[in-house]
Design a protein around this motif. Structure first.
Motif, PDB file in Angstrom:
ATOM      1  N   PRO A 207     -27.513   9.669 -20.665  1.00  0.00           N
ATOM      2  CA  PRO A 207     -28.730   8.898 -20.720  1.00  0.00           C
ATOM      3  C   PRO A 207     -29.604   8.927 -22.115  1.00  0.00           C
ATOM      4  CG  PRO A 207     -28.855  10.879 -19.119  1.00  0.00           C
ATOM      5  CD  PRO A 207     -27.606  10.716 -19.687  1.00  0.00           C
ATOM      6  N   PRO A 208     -30.238   8.208 -22.431  1.00  0.00           N
ATOM      7  CA  PRO A 208     -30.950   8.446 -23.739  1.00  0.00           C
ATOM      8  C   PRO A 208     -32.105   9.405 -23.375  1.00  0.00           C
ATOM      9  CG  PRO A 208     -31.760   6.182 -22.495  1.00  0.00           C
ATOM     10  CD  PRO A 208     -30.361   6.720 -21.805  1.00  0.00           C
ATOM     11  N   GLY A 209     -32.701   9.927 -24.283  1.00  0.00           N
ATOM     12  CA  GLY A 209     -33.711  10.683 -24.158  1.00  0.00           C
ATOM     13  C   GLY A 209     -33.372  12.311 -23.767  1.00  0.00           C
ATOM     14  N   CYS A 210     -34.164  13.114 -23.711  1.00  0.00           N
ATOM     15  CA  CYS A 210     -33.730  14.508 -23.453  1.00  0.00           C
ATOM     16  C   CYS A 210     -32.665  14.563 -22.225  1.00  0.00           C
ATOM     17  CB  CYS A 210     -34.925  15.335 -23.104  1.00  0.00           C
ATOM     18  SG  CYS A 210     -34.677  17.022 -22.649  1.00  0.00           S
ATOM     19  N   ARG A 211     -31.651  15.261 -22.368  1.00  0.00           N
ATOM     20  CA  ARG A 211     -30.543  15.409 -21.457  1.00  0.00           C
ATOM     21  C   ARG A 211     -30.825  16.558 -20.315  1.00  0.00           C
ATOM     22  NH1 ARG A 211     -25.165  14.594 -25.266  1.00  0.00           N
ATOM     23  NH2 ARG A 211     -25.893  12.500 -26.015  1.00  0.00           N
ATOM     24  N   PHE A 212     -31.974  17.111 -20.443  1.00  0.00           N
ATOM     25  CA  PHE A 212     -32.313  18.161 -19.213  1.00  0.00           C
ATOM     26  C   PHE A 212     -33.348  17.350 -18.428  1.00  0.00           C
ATOM     27  CE2 PHE A 212     -34.548  21.985 -17.870  1.00  0.00           C
ATOM     28  CZ  PHE A 212     -33.427  22.393 -16.927  1.00  0.00           C
ATOM     29  N   ARG A 213     -33.833  16.165 -18.860  1.00  0.00           N
ATOM     30  CA  ARG A 213     -34.964  15.608 -18.176  1.00  0.00           C
ATOM     31  C   ARG A 213     -34.826  15.702 -16.791  1.00  0.00           C
ATOM     32  NH1 ARG A 213     -35.737   9.519 -18.759  1.00  0.00           N
ATOM     33  NH2 ARG A 213     -33.562   9.921 -19.867  1.00  0.00           N
ATOM     34  N   ASP A 214     -33.685  15.205 -16.116  1.00  0.00           N
ATOM     35  CA  ASP A 214     -33.660  14.894 -14.748  1.00  0.00           C
ATOM     36  C   ASP A 214     -33.721  16.255 -13.981  1.00  0.00           C
ATOM     37  OD1 ASP A 214     -33.210  12.403 -14.875  1.00  0.00           O
ATOM     38  OD2 ASP A 214     -31.086  12.397 -14.726  1.00  0.00           O
ATOM     39  N   ARG A 215     -33.573  17.342 -14.472  1.00  0.00           N
ATOM     40  CA  ARG A 215     -33.593  18.942 -13.839  1.00  0.00           C
ATOM     41  C   ARG A 215     -34.867  19.487 -14.394  1.00  0.00           C
ATOM     42  NH1 ARG A 215     -27.874  21.535 -14.913  1.00  0.00           N
ATOM     43  NH2 ARG A 215     -28.320  22.781 -13.256  1.00  0.00           N
ATOM     44  N   CYS A 216     -35.408  19.100 -15.342  1.00  0.00           N
ATOM     45  CA  CYS A 216     -36.513  19.754 -15.788  1.00  0.00           C
ATOM     46  C   CYS A 216     -37.827  19.737 -14.988  1.00  0.00           C
ATOM     47  CB  CYS A 216     -36.722  19.100 -17.179  1.00  0.00           C
ATOM     48  SG  CYS A 216     -38.198  19.953 -18.191  1.00  0.00           S
ATOM     49  N   PRO A 217     -38.546  20.578 -14.564  1.00  0.00           N
ATOM     50  CA  PRO A 217     -39.829  20.818 -14.080  1.00  0.00           C
ATOM     51  C   PRO A 217     -41.038  20.320 -14.912  1.00  0.00           C
ATOM     52  CG  PRO A 217     -39.127  23.045 -14.485  1.00  0.00           C
ATOM     53  CD  PRO A 217     -38.124  22.225 -14.966  1.00  0.00           C
ATOM     54  N   LEU A 218     -40.775  20.407 -16.282  1.00  0.00           N
ATOM     55  CA  LEU A 218     -41.873  20.072 -17.097  1.00  0.00           C
ATOM     56  C   LEU A 218     -41.676  18.270 -17.702  1.00  0.00           C
ATOM     57  CD1 LEU A 218     -42.033  23.207 -19.502  1.00  0.00           C
ATOM     58  CD2 LEU A 218     -43.375  22.730 -17.105  1.00  0.00           C
ATOM     59  N   ALA A 219     -40.776  17.816 -17.026  1.00  0.00           N
ATOM     60  CA  ALA A 219     -40.639  16.423 -17.787  1.00  0.00           C
ATOM     61  C   ALA A 219     -41.719  15.459 -17.736  1.00  0.00           C
ATOM     62  CB  ALA A 219     -39.218  15.944 -17.125  1.00  0.00           C
ATOM     63  N   PHE A 220     -41.936  14.679 -18.919  1.00  0.00           N
ATOM     64  CA  PHE A 220     -43.018  13.709 -18.651  1.00  0.00           C
ATOM     65  C   PHE A 220     -42.424  12.476 -19.543  1.00  0.00           C
ATOM     66  CE2 PHE A 220     -45.328  14.541 -22.928  1.00  0.00           C
ATOM     67  CZ  PHE A 220     -44.398  15.366 -23.362  1.00  0.00           C
ATOM     68  N   GLU A 221     -43.476  11.442 -19.742  1.00  0.00           N
ATOM     69  CA  GLU A 221     -42.906  10.190 -20.143  1.00  0.00           C
ATOM     70  C   GLU A 221     -42.080  10.188 -21.495  1.00  0.00           C
ATOM     71  OE1 GLU A 221     -46.936   9.906 -20.041  1.00  0.00           O
ATOM     72  OE2 GLU A 221     -45.938  10.977 -18.556  1.00  0.00           O
ATOM     73  N   LYS A 222     -42.884  11.262 -22.433  1.00  0.00           N
ATOM     74  CA  LYS A 222     -42.270  11.402 -23.851  1.00  0.00           C
ATOM     75  C   LYS A 222     -40.758  11.755 -23.788  1.00  0.00           C
ATOM     76  CE  LYS A 222     -43.463  12.309 -28.228  1.00  0.00           C
ATOM     77  NZ  LYS A 222     -43.645  11.160 -29.029  1.00  0.00           N
ATOM     78  N   CYS A 223     -40.260  12.284 -22.665  1.00  0.00           N
ATOM     79  CA  CYS A 223     -38.747  12.831 -22.499  1.00  0.00           C
ATOM     80  C   CYS A 223     -37.857  11.774 -22.561  1.00  0.00           C
ATOM     81  CB  CYS A 223     -38.758  13.925 -21.580  1.00  0.00           C
ATOM     82  SG  CYS A 223     -39.971  15.144 -21.506  1.00  0.00           S
ATOM     83  N   ALA A 224     -38.368  10.548 -22.408  1.00  0.00           N
ATOM     84  CA  ALA A 224     -37.455   9.396 -22.477  1.00  0.00           C
ATOM     85  C   ALA A 224     -36.848   9.187 -23.946  1.00  0.00           C
ATOM     86  CB  ALA A 224     -38.049   8.077 -22.035  1.00  0.00           C
ATOM     87  N   GLU A 225     -37.629   9.840 -24.574  1.00  0.00           N
ATOM     88  CA  GLU A 225     -37.004   9.637 -26.182  1.00  0.00           C
ATOM     89  C   GLU A 225     -36.500  11.057 -26.279  1.00  0.00           C
ATOM     90  OE1 GLU A 225     -40.302   9.073 -29.106  1.00  0.00           O
ATOM     91  OE2 GLU A 225     -41.469   7.983 -27.380  1.00  0.00           O
ATOM     92  N   GLU A 226     -35.421  11.057 -27.336  1.00  0.00           N
ATOM     93  CA  GLU A 226     -34.855  12.206 -27.622  1.00  0.00           C
ATOM     94  C   GLU A 226     -35.662  13.377 -28.441  1.00  0.00           C
ATOM     95  OE1 GLU A 226     -30.828  11.670 -28.742  1.00  0.00           O
ATOM     96  OE2 GLU A 226     -30.645  13.664 -29.660  1.00  0.00           O
ATOM     97  N   PRO A 227     -35.780  14.441 -28.115  1.00  0.00           N
ATOM     98  CA  PRO A 227     -36.586  15.576 -28.568  1.00  0.00           C
ATOM     99  C   PRO A 227     -35.708  15.903 -29.711  1.00  0.00           C
ATOM    100  CG  PRO A 227     -35.594  16.385 -26.575  1.00  0.00           C
ATOM    101  CD  PRO A 227     -35.104  14.926 -26.954  1.00  0.00           C
ATOM    102  N   PRO A 228     -36.371  15.985 -30.824  1.00  0.00           N
ATOM    103  CA  PRO A 228     -35.562  16.605 -32.144  1.00  0.00           C
ATOM    104  C   PRO A 228     -35.522  18.187 -32.081  1.00  0.00           C
ATOM    105  CG  PRO A 228     -38.001  16.212 -32.778  1.00  0.00           C
ATOM    106  CD  PRO A 228     -37.564  15.749 -31.114  1.00  0.00           C
ATOM    107  N   PHE A 229     -34.336  18.707 -32.654  1.00  0.00           N
ATOM    108  CA  PHE A 229     -34.237  20.205 -32.759  1.00  0.00           C
ATOM    109  C   PHE A 229     -35.060  20.760 -33.878  1.00  0.00           C
ATOM    110  CE2 PHE A 229     -31.236  24.067 -33.306  1.00  0.00           C
ATOM    111  CZ  PHE A 229     -31.415  24.582 -32.444  1.00  0.00           C
ATOM    112  N   VAL A 230     -36.243  21.411 -33.712  1.00  0.00           N
ATOM    113  CA  VAL A 230     -37.114  21.679 -34.746  1.00  0.00           C
ATOM    114  C   VAL A 230     -37.534  23.101 -34.623  1.00  0.00           C
ATOM    115  CG1 VAL A 230     -38.192  19.507 -35.090  1.00  0.00           C
ATOM    116  CG2 VAL A 230     -39.072  20.963 -33.294  1.00  0.00           C
ATOM    117  N   GLU A 231     -37.731  23.848 -35.914  1.00  0.00           N
ATOM    118  CA  GLU A 231     -38.252  25.213 -35.921  1.00  0.00           C
ATOM    119  C   GLU A 231     -39.640  25.129 -35.682  1.00  0.00           C
ATOM    120  OE1 GLU A 231     -36.897  26.912 -39.533  1.00  0.00           O
ATOM    121  OE2 GLU A 231     -37.075  28.795 -38.797  1.00  0.00           O
ATOM    122  N   VAL A 232     -40.037  25.939 -34.691  1.00  0.00           N
ATOM    123  CA  VAL A 232     -41.604  25.996 -34.253  1.00  0.00           C
ATOM    124  C   VAL A 232     -41.847  27.294 -34.526  1.00  0.00           C
ATOM    125  CG1 VAL A 232     -41.236  24.491 -32.382  1.00  0.00           C
ATOM    126  CG2 VAL A 232     -40.626  27.050 -31.938  1.00  0.00           C
ATOM    127  N   ALA A 233     -41.166  28.347 -34.809  1.00  0.00           N
ATOM    128  CA  ALA A 233     -41.666  29.678 -35.458  1.00  0.00           C
ATOM    129  C   ALA A 233     -40.505  29.982 -36.495  1.00  0.00           C
ATOM    130  CB  ALA A 233     -41.739  30.578 -34.428  1.00  0.00           C
TER     131      ALA A 233
END
Lengths: 326, 316, 319
Positions: free
Chosen positions: B279-305
């Motif tokens: 499916p498009p978007g985040c692949r963990f979306r269906d199992r994720c307790p935090l999922a929200f609308e934005k997750c339909a887009e694919e999240p980039p793998f970014v350096e947060v720290a």
């Protein structure tokens, strides 16, 4: 068409190759890729229909069954079309195929078609009796030795090995030579009694390895008897294998019978395809160019044995749901 | 930087289409880094390991680059990779120890392998024996057949062999999973020892067992359904993982000291998506307790720290 | 509920059983109702052999296994079927536990053929669905599938559901989660915990110390076929006495403690027993029952509810 059964599972889009693949990548935890189309819960019926459905759609099986059927029909219909003794001298001497004598006649004026048809019957009977007997003994010994193990296995194994090392052909030569009047069934039973050991060994080995699988333990813990475990749990896992065994024994019996006939140790009365070839060679059909005398029996034996082998390969694909899906 | 992987995509060919086992993976491996790669079976972790060394007929290289010591590897080309394999980049595949030819003595097998790479066995023999001693084996094992060695001994033998030419990168795929706990420890500690002695520069240790990685890895990378979920130093992942999958995964592991009667752990409901047509978007979306609308887009793998990258909209 | 008394198993190997291989030697322990006992050992320790002997899948060479006071070796025919109504097992490899030529429903059909011959179709279906729901499986997603179409976690839970269909009071769980993924294994483990709450006795066979600690009341450590240490889980884990147990504890990878820390901790705890075989210290030179290879197989109570065996061969010269 009548196959709107719930069994129509011919690779739905997004189907099983994933399972096959993830299975290869991580053999123990193949994720469920999709929900298969719903199927009715009539289980045993469903499975039988499934097998039938695929059997009817496998080209290998269809072709081989067709060949065997044609030969069977000839064996059944032939004697009706050509009543009387197939060895009777009825026609012109050494005539090639014609409208009257479809397969021509022998040097002595016997009808080759009549001989061929009744020879086919004899051949099928030898295969069925000899192969069936050998399969029965082989499976019994193999299953019991493999499943029970222990002392029983050792005893059965010893018997198997003894029979295995007996030079079968030599024994048959001696025995058949001593029996003055030899019938078809005597020949078939001798073949059956001597050709089972390799089957027993193969089935024993298979049973031995299947027995250690945990589903066998589970069946035992479900209160299933040994007999039930063998026939309902172990045997279905080797069904195609058992069928192959039977086919090989069936074909093997036909071949052994043909070679015995061919060297003149066949039934003292009646006909068989091997006997026909023996006579053809004995009366120089080869040198005289009487191809109609030896080609039909030769082709008949080849066709039967060949069709059986092809059928086995085709059935293997049907019996194994994994092969079917991939 | 020992290894730089950029947007690597490797699919499996199947009758039904491509299975996107590795779908856009980007990460770096620092000099001397032992990177642990963990995830559930079928998440693509073994595919990642294999792709760096050997893309076989079932696999299809789609995109991405791999640079080893600054040099781009021709990973899509089986033949050209030959000159890198074993010398610069080495892999201990899953089940390697059970794949040893049972009819050949170990020494004979080592010699064959070396000769096939154009190295004389005689030249390497002293070094080989020295390293065998290091892992607690004597040269006598060279005269034995694989069946005469225990699982742990075989695995250490394979490790010595695959690092004999001092490759820059070693990929170890599930090398501890078939072993008893006592052998597991010896094998895992050998990895650290090899790095300390400079036999290899960097390592990727692939396993489903996070607790082994906690013992030996400097950084942990968590994969989910063909993509990287999170990469960070091991202690950071253990204490404050940011990706919800990492968090749930780690908190589902029973530890010595945690009791069912006192603290009931929970798993992650659901199953990973099919990689055939993910499916498009985040692949963990269906199992994720935090999922929200934005997750339909694919999240980039970014350096947060520093040294901590995550693919999650809730975090980035 | 279940009691093992001096159980040994010798396998005959070689032609005509010339030599013997001792897989289990002189093992005694009990499992009570509502209790999980974890049987911990490495490969070759004989732990699965013990499970199979309890399930009557293989015979006992010497000693006895009794269930509710009945020696299970005497069971046959109807009494054996009655035994299986109460005692069931689930095994390590979920894929090998299903006959690949049948759909998963086959495991239920087998039970029906023996125990529920009188059940009507609708009745039976409801019973199966109830048992599936009790292990948190959706019957619609599970039934009528082939085993290779389901995941390992689903298959294992299905096997537990099968056991629950009977009046199972004792369950042998042999490495049932070692082939499952981390995110699903804990659910299966919790399921065992819930069954314990319902009063089942469970023998949890595993090689993983952390799993055993999570779920069990009592721990039995097995090595080379004999019990080296046994007792309340808290005592065995909190104060491991036998050198083998300590080596195991030192090697098991933990999540928040490094090997070196664990080792230092163990060394501090073990200072009181260092180098001294507790078994022979209590027993004197006359060491009680001895196996053919000279190792004493008995246990002594080192502290309340905590037993330990002879230190040989893990600590030579200690006794």
């Amino acid at each position: 068409m009548s196959h709107q059964t719930p069994t129509d599972r011919g690779v739905p889009p997004g189907g099983s190759p994933v399972t096959a693949l993830t299975g290869a990548v991580a053999p123990h935890e193949a994720p469920v890729p999709r929900t298969a189309p719903g199927r009715l819960p009539s289980e045993t019926v469903g499975r039988r229909r499934e097998i039938l459905y695929f059997a009817l759609h496998g080209r290998k099986v269809l072709v081989s069954v067709a060949i065997l059927l044609v030969l069977l029909v000839i064996a059944v219909v032939g004697p009706i079309l050509r009543p009387g003794d197939p060895n009777a001298f009825v026609g012109p001497l050494g005539a090639p195929p014609s409208a009257d004598y479809w397969f021509g006649t022998t040097t002595f004026g016997q009808d080759v078609f009549a001989q061929f048809a009744s020879g086919l019957t004899a051949t099928f009977l030898v295969g069925l009796t000899g192969g069936g007997l050998a399969a029965l003994i082989g499976m019994t010994v193999g299953f019991v030795a493999g499943y029970r193990g222990g002392v029983l296995d050792e005893i059965l194994n010893m018997i198997t090995n003894v029979v295995l090392v007996i030079p079968t052909l030599a024994l048959l030569l001696v025995v058949t030579a001593y029996l003055s009047a030899r019938g078809l069934f005597v020949e078939a039973i001798f073949i059956g009694l001597t050709s089972w050991p390799w089957a027993a060994r193969a089935i024993r080995a298979q049973t031995f390895s299947l027995k250690t699988r945990e589903f066998v333990d589970l069946a035992r813990m479900s209160g299933a008897s040994s007999l039930r475990v063998i026939f309902r749990e172990i045997a279905p896992n080797m069904s195609s294998y058992l069928f192959l065994t039977f086919i090989l024994l069936f074909g093997g019996s036909i071949l052994i019978a043909a070679s015995l006939d061919f060297i003149g140790l066949g039934p003292t009365d009646g006909t068989s395809l091997g006997l026909m070839m023996y006579n053809a060679v004995a009366w120089s059909a080869l040198q005289l160019g009487m191809w109609w005398w030896f080609i039909p029996p030769g082709l008949g034996i080849t066709a039967i044995v060949g069709a059986l082998y092809v059928m086995n390969v085709g059935l293997d694909e049907i019996f194994n749901p994994r092969l079917r899906e991939a | 930087m020992t290894l730089q992987v950029t947007d690597l995509r490797v699919y499996y060919r199947t009758l039904a289409g491509d299975v996107r086992a590795l779908d856009g993976v980007t990460f770096d491996l620092a000099d001397g880094e032992i990177m642990g790669l963990a995830g559930e079976s079928g998440c693509g972790k073994s595919t990642l390991g294999n792709s760096l060394v050997r893309i076989d007929g079932r696999m299809k290289y789609v995109a991405g680059t791999v640079r080893l010591d600054g040099l781009e590897l021709p990973i899509a080309d089986m033949d050209r990779m030959d000159e890198f394999r074993f010398k610069d980049i080495s892999i201990i595949p899953q089940y390697a120890m059970s794949a040893l030819n049972p009819t050949r003595k170990i020494g004979r097998m080592v010699a064959d392998l070396l000769e096939s790479r154009g190295v004389r066995f005689g030249e390497m023999r002293t070094e080989l024996e020295r390293r065998l001693l290091l892992v607690g084996l004597t040269e006598a094992v060279l005269d034995r057949y694989p069946i005469e060695l225990s699982g742990g001994m075989k695995q250490r033998m394979v490790m010595v062999l695959s690092t004999l030419l001092n490759p820059s990168l070693l990929i170890a795929d599930e090398i501890t999973s078939a072993l008893d706990v006592t052998s597991q420890r010896a094998v895992a500690e050998t990895l650290v020892e090899f790095r300390a002695r400079g036999f290899v520069k960097g390592m990727i240790v692939i396993t489903h067992d996070v607790s082994i990685l906690y013992q030996v890895a400097d950084t942990l990378t968590i994969m989910y359904a063909g993509k990287l979920a999170e990469k960070a130093p091991t202690s950071v992942i253990m204490q404050k993982a940011l990706h919800p999958y990492t968090d749930l995964l780690i908190s589902s592991l029973p530890e010595v000291g945690v009791r069912f009667d006192e603290r009931r752990l929970s798993g992650i409901p659901g199953t990973p998506p099919s990689l055939l047509n993910p499916p498009p978007g985040c692949r963990f979306r269906d199992r994720c307790p935090l999922a929200f609308e934005k997750c339909a887009e694919e999240p980039p793998f970014v350096e947060v720290a520093p040294d901590h990258s995550v693919a999650c909209w809730k975090v980035a | 509920m279940l009691q093992l008394d001096g159980v040994s198993k010798v396998y005959r190997v070689g032609a005509f059983g010339g030599t013997g291989l001792t897989a289990v030697r002189d093992v005694s322990f009990t499992v009570r109702a509502g209790e999980v006992v974890s049987l911990i050992g490495e490969s070759g320790s004989g732990k699965s052999t013990i499970g199979k002997m309890i399930l009557r899948l293989i015979g006992v060479t010497s000693g006895s296994i009794t269930f509710d006071g009945t020696d299970i070796a005497r069971l046959d025919g109807d009494s054996l079927r009655a035994y299986y109504r109460s005692v069931q097992g689930v095994f390590q490899d979920p894929f090998s536990s299903y006959n690949p030529v049948f759909k998963v429903d086959h495991i239920f059909d087998l039970l029906r053929g023996t125990y529920f011959r009188d059940a009507g179709d609708a009745d039976w279906r409801r019973k199966v669905e109830e048992s599936l729901e009790s292990v948190m499986l959706d019957p619609a997603q599970i039934l009528h599938k082939y085993p290779h179409q389901l995941s390992g976690g689903q298959l294992q839970r299905l096997l537990v559901a099968r056991a629950l269909l009977l009046d199972t009071r004792f369950l042998v769980a042999d490495e049932i989660i070692s082939m499952l993924d981390a995110s699903t294994r804990i659910d299966v483990l919790n399921l065992l915990g819930d069954l314990k709450g319902r009063g089942l006795g469970i023998l949890f066979i595993t090689h993983d110390l952390s799993l055993g600690n999570y779920i069990s009341e009592k721990t039995v450590i097995l090595s080379r076929g004999r019990i080296v240490e046994m007792g309340a889980t808290g005592r065995v884990y909190g104060n491991p006495l036998h050198p083998y147990t300590r080596a195991l504890m030192g090697s098991v990878p933990q999540l928040h403690r490094k090997w070196s820390e664990v080792e230092a901790d163990l060394a501090a705890k073990g200072a009181n027993v260092a180098g001294r075989c507790i078994y022979h210290a209590q027993h004197g030179t006359d060491g009680g029952p001895v196996a053919p290879d000279g190792v004493a197989t008995g246990l002594v109570e080192a502290e309340a509810d905590h037993f330990v065996g002879c230190f040989r061969p893990y600590l030579e010269g200690a006794c």
